[in-house]
Write an enzyme that holds these catalytic residues in place. Sequence first.
Site, mmCIF file in Angstrom:
data_model
loop_
_atom_site.group_PDB
_atom_site.id
_atom_site.type_symbol
_atom_site.label_atom_id
_atom_site.label_comp_id
_atom_site.label_asym_id
_atom_site.label_seq_id
_atom_site.Cartn_x
_atom_site.Cartn_y
_atom_site.Cartn_z
ATOM 1 N N ASN A 156 0.786 -1.247 0.000
ATOM 2 C CA ASN A 156 0.000 0.000 0.000
ATOM 3 C C ASN A 156 0.813 1.289 0.000
ATOM 4 O O ASN A 156 0.396 2.288 -0.579
ATOM 5 C CB ASN A 156 -0.994 -0.017 1.159
ATOM 6 C CG ASN A 156 -0.327 -0.113 2.502
ATOM 7 O OD1 ASN A 156 0.786 -0.617 2.621
ATOM 8 N ND2 ASN A 156 -0.983 0.373 3.523
ATOM 9 N N GLY A 232 2.618 -5.875 7.167
ATOM 10 C CA GLY A 232 1.602 -6.539 6.353
ATOM 11 C C GLY A 232 0.454 -7.022 7.208
ATOM 12 O O GLY A 232 0.187 -6.489 8.293
ATOM 13 N N SER A 233 -0.201 -8.074 6.735
ATOM 14 C CA SER A 233 -1.446 -8.513 7.380
ATOM 15 C C SER A 233 -1.157 -9.323 8.652
ATOM 16 O O SER A 233 -0.120 -9.987 8.759
ATOM 17 C CB SER A 233 -2.245 -9.369 6.395
ATOM 18 O OG SER A 233 -1.454 -10.460 5.982
ATOM 19 N N GLU A 252 4.670 -4.993 11.968
ATOM 20 C CA GLU A 252 3.756 -3.849 11.846
ATOM 21 C C GLU A 252 2.526 -4.362 11.118
ATOM 22 O O GLU A 252 2.564 -4.562 9.905
ATOM 23 C CB GLU A 252 4.418 -2.714 11.047
ATOM 24 C CG GLU A 252 5.702 -2.164 11.658
ATOM 25 C CD GLU A 252 5.452 -1.414 12.950
ATOM 26 O OE1 GLU A 252 4.351 -0.864 13.142
ATOM 27 O OE2 GLU A 252 6.374 -1.383 13.788
ATOM 28 N N LEU A 253 1.440 -4.569 11.860
ATOM 29 C CA LEU A 253 0.291 -5.272 11.277
ATOM 30 C C LEU A 253 -0.935 -4.351 11.174
ATOM 31 O O LEU A 253 -0.806 -3.135 11.187
ATOM 32 C CB LEU A 253 0.002 -6.531 12.099
ATOM 33 C CG LEU A 253 1.234 -7.411 12.383
ATOM 34 C CD1 LEU A 253 0.876 -8.591 13.263
ATOM 35 C CD2 LEU A 253 1.884 -7.892 11.089
ATOM 36 N N CYS A 286 -2.987 1.355 7.063
ATOM 37 C CA CYS A 286 -3.171 0.586 8.298
ATOM 38 C C CYS A 286 -3.808 1.401 9.420
ATOM 39 O O CYS A 286 -4.383 0.838 10.340
ATOM 40 C CB CYS A 286 -1.840 0.001 8.751
ATOM 41 S SG CYS A 286 -0.532 1.203 8.717
ATOM 42 N N GLU A 380 -10.459 -5.889 10.118
ATOM 43 C CA GLU A 380 -9.864 -4.761 9.382
ATOM 44 C C GLU A 380 -10.435 -4.753 7.967
ATOM 45 O O GLU A 380 -10.207 -5.701 7.209
ATOM 46 C CB GLU A 380 -8.342 -4.935 9.318
ATOM 47 C CG GLU A 380 -7.664 -3.805 8.575
ATOM 48 C CD GLU A 380 -6.163 -4.020 8.386
ATOM 49 O OE1 GLU A 380 -5.739 -5.171 8.192
ATOM 50 O OE2 GLU A 380 -5.425 -3.024 8.426
HETATM 51 P P1 NDP Z 1 0.288 -9.219 3.148
HETATM 52 O O1 NDP Z 1 0.466 -9.733 4.523
HETATM 53 O O2 NDP Z 1 -0.597 -9.956 2.225
HETATM 54 O O3 NDP Z 1 1.694 -9.098 2.392
HETATM 55 C C1 NDP Z 1 2.772 -8.385 2.930
HETATM 56 C C2 NDP Z 1 4.076 -8.985 2.429
HETATM 57 O O4 NDP Z 1 4.223 -10.300 2.966
HETATM 58 C C3 NDP Z 1 4.144 -9.133 0.915
HETATM 59 O O5 NDP Z 1 5.447 -8.860 0.489
HETATM 60 C C4 NDP Z 1 3.775 -10.590 0.729
HETATM 61 O O6 NDP Z 1 4.218 -11.125 -0.494
HETATM 62 C C5 NDP Z 1 4.482 -11.211 1.910
HETATM 63 N N1 NDP Z 1 3.981 -12.543 2.284
HETATM 64 C C6 NDP Z 1 2.771 -13.087 2.013
HETATM 65 N N2 NDP Z 1 2.712 -14.344 2.497
HETATM 66 C C7 NDP Z 1 3.916 -14.612 3.071
HETATM 67 C C8 NDP Z 1 4.469 -15.743 3.738
HETATM 68 N N3 NDP Z 1 3.777 -16.869 3.898
HETATM 69 N N4 NDP Z 1 5.744 -15.659 4.206
HETATM 70 C C9 NDP Z 1 6.470 -14.532 4.063
HETATM 71 N N5 NDP Z 1 5.984 -13.425 3.417
HETATM 72 C C10 NDP Z 1 4.731 -13.466 2.943
HETATM 73 O O7 NDP Z 1 -0.192 -7.692 3.306
HETATM 74 P P2 NDP Z 1 -0.626 -6.642 2.199
HETATM 75 O O8 NDP Z 1 0.495 -6.387 1.241
HETATM 76 O O9 NDP Z 1 -1.946 -7.053 1.657
HETATM 77 O O10 NDP Z 1 -0.791 -5.321 3.076
HETATM 78 C C11 NDP Z 1 -1.959 -5.057 3.785
HETATM 79 C C12 NDP Z 1 -1.797 -5.296 5.265
HETATM 80 O O11 NDP Z 1 -0.664 -4.615 5.745
HETATM 81 C C13 NDP Z 1 -2.957 -4.755 6.068
HETATM 82 O O12 NDP Z 1 -3.326 -5.678 7.060
HETATM 83 C C14 NDP Z 1 -2.388 -3.500 6.705
HETATM 84 O O13 NDP Z 1 -3.030 -3.094 7.872
HETATM 85 C C15 NDP Z 1 -0.980 -3.879 6.931
HETATM 86 N N6 NDP Z 1 -0.137 -2.703 7.045
HETATM 87 C C16 NDP Z 1 0.363 -2.362 8.276
HETATM 88 C C17 NDP Z 1 1.113 -1.203 8.432
HETATM 89 C C18 NDP Z 1 1.712 -0.849 9.750
HETATM 90 O O14 NDP Z 1 2.664 -0.044 9.757
HETATM 91 N N7 NDP Z 1 1.244 -1.367 10.860
HETATM 92 C C19 NDP Z 1 1.337 -0.308 7.308
HETATM 93 C C20 NDP Z 1 0.771 -0.769 6.061
HETATM 94 C C21 NDP Z 1 0.061 -1.926 5.954
HETATM 95 P P3 NDP Z 1 3.344 -11.075 -1.839
HETATM 96 O O15 NDP Z 1 2.176 -10.198 -1.589
HETATM 97 O O16 NDP Z 1 4.282 -10.519 -2.831
HETATM 98 O O17 NDP Z 1 2.965 -12.495 -2.149
#
Ligand code: NDP
Length: 477
Positions: A156, A232-233, A252-253, A286, A380
Site C-alpha cells: 500500500n 503486512g497482514s 507492523e500489522l 493501516c 480490518e
Molecule cells: P500481506 O500480509 O498480504 O503481504 C505483505 C508482504 O508479505 C508481501 O510482500 C507478501 O508477499 C508477503 N507474504 C505473504 N505471504 C507470506 C508468507 N507466507 N511468508 C512470508 N511473506 C509473505 O499484506 P498486504 O500487502 O496485503 O498489506 C496489507 C496489510 O498490511 C494490512 O493488514 C495493513 O493493515 C498492513 N499494514 C500495516 C502497516 C503498519 O505499519 N502497521 C502499514 C501498512 C500496511 P506477496 O504479496 O508478494 O505475495
Amino acid sequence: MDSKTSVRTYGLYINGEWHEKSVNNDVFNKYTKEVMARTAVAEEEDVNLAVKYAKESLKTPFSPYDRYTVLLKAATALRARQDEIGEILAGEVGKPLAECKGEVERAALTLEVSAEEAKRIHGEGIPVESAPGSEQRQAFTRRFPIGVVAAITPFNAPLNLMCHKVGPALAAGNSVVLKPAQTTPVSTLIFIDIMAEAGLPKGRLNLITGSGSTVGEWLLKNQDVNMITFTGSPSVGKFIRERAGLRKVALELGNNSATIVHKDADLEKSATLAAQKSFNNAGQVCISVQRVYVHEDIYEPFLVKMKEETEKLILGDPMDEATDIGPMIAESEAVRVENWVNEAAGQGATVETGGKRDGAFYQPTILTNVNDDMKVCRQEIFGPVVVVSTYRSEDDVIARVNDSEFGLQAGLFTNDLAFTMKAINEIHVGGLIINDTSGYRVDHMPYGGVKNSGTGKEGPRYAIEEMTEEKIIVFNG
Ligand code: NDP
C-alpha cells in the site's frame, strides 16, 4: 528492456549486481491495466545466495559516517526524482498522484532521519558500582548490528514502508535482504539503483522478488537471517512469528482504527478530517479511520457534515489531479469490500452514502446503525468504508474502542482535559492522537501497535533499537 513495449524487466539484485531470471512476473498499472514492468521470480538458491552475500558484506567495514553519507545521498536523489517516482507509484498502487509524490517526499525524509541516527547510536553508563561488592567496577553498554535483516514489505505504501526498514537497518550497520510485495515492487526496484549510485557497498542491500508464500518462506527458513522485519497482514505476521523461532521479529500489522468525537469537539474540523482519513488510498492504510464514535449530542450535525465532505470526493484516474480516490489494489479486493458492506446492510446497517462498486473502484462509504460485532466493525476492512456510531458515556466509548483484537492507533477529538487524561490512561493502543484522527503519522515518531497490531516500533530511532543488540562491558578496577 523490451524494446517493443519499453517495459523493463528487472532481475534479482544480489551482491551489487542484477541477475536476470528466465521466469518473470508482470506488474500492472492498476488503472490502465497495462504491464508497466516485469520482475524476476526467485528460486530458493537465489534467496540463499542473497543471504550468503548479505552475511559476507558484514565483514567489510562500513563506518557510521559512511552510512550517513550514503543514506543522505539517496534521500537527495529520491527528492530529485520525486515527480518520476511519484508517477510510478501512482501506476503500481493506483493511488492519486499527489499522495504518491507525498510518499516520495516522506520516503526521502525517512532516509534522511535514518542517516542522522546512524551518527548517534549509543549505549549508556550503567552504575554497577552501586551494588554492594562492586564498588571498584564500572560499566557501560554499546549497541552492535544484529546482522542480516530480512525485510518483507506490503503493497500500500511500498516506497516509504520499505525505507522504514532499509534506512534504519543500514544506518545500524546491518545488511538487508529485501522482499517487496509482488503487486507493487517497481518503486523499490528503482530505489535499489539509487542506493547503488549513492555508494552503498555491495552486498549490504539485496533484493529478491517473487511470491510471499515461496520467496518469503525461503527467506524465513534460512537460519543466517538474524532478524525479520515485516509490515503486512496479521495472518502473515503470525505465520512469520511462528517460523522465526528464537530470532528477533518486528511486526507492523493491521488495525480497525477508532476515532472518538466528543460532545465538545470542533464539528467542522473533526468531520472533515474523518472524511479525509477514512478514504486516503481507498482506505488501504493501516491507520485508516474505520470506526467513528460520536457523542449522541452532536451525532446528527456531525454525520451531515461528514457525508457532505465524503460526497465531494472524486473517483478516477490516479494521474488526474482532480482525483481523490483511485482503484483498489485488485478487483477481488473491491468485491470483498462490497460483500462485507452488503453483509452489514443485510444485518441492519444503513448505507448513508456510497455502497457501490465499479470494477476495482469502490465508492467511499459511510455505514450507520451498525453493531460492534459486524465484520465491518470487528475486522480490518482495508477499504474505503467507515462506520459511524453514537455513544453516551466516556466509559462506554473507551470500552468499545478497546473491544478489538487490534491496537495500533486511535484518535480523540475533545478539549475536555479530564476525558483526555482518562483516555490516555485507558485506551490500549500504540499511539493516541488528540484532536486528530487515528490516521496521523510523521515518520520519525515511534510507530507500532499493541495486541494483534504487532510488536516493535518503527520510526528510524526506534527501529534501530530493534535492529541492534546491546552489549554490556564491565571493568573490574
Ligand atoms: P500481506 O500480509 O498480504 O503481504 C505483505 C508482504 O508479505 C508481501 O510482500 C507478501 O508477499 C508477503 N507474504 C505473504 N505471504 C507470506 C508468507 N507466507 N511468508 C512470508 N511473506 C509473505 O499484506 P498486504 O500487502 O496485503 O498489506 C496489507 C496489510 O498490511 C494490512 O493488514 C495493513 O493493515 C498492513 N499494514 C500495516 C502497516 C503498519 O505499519 N502497521 C502499514 C501498512 C500496511 P506477496 O504479496 O508478494 O505475495
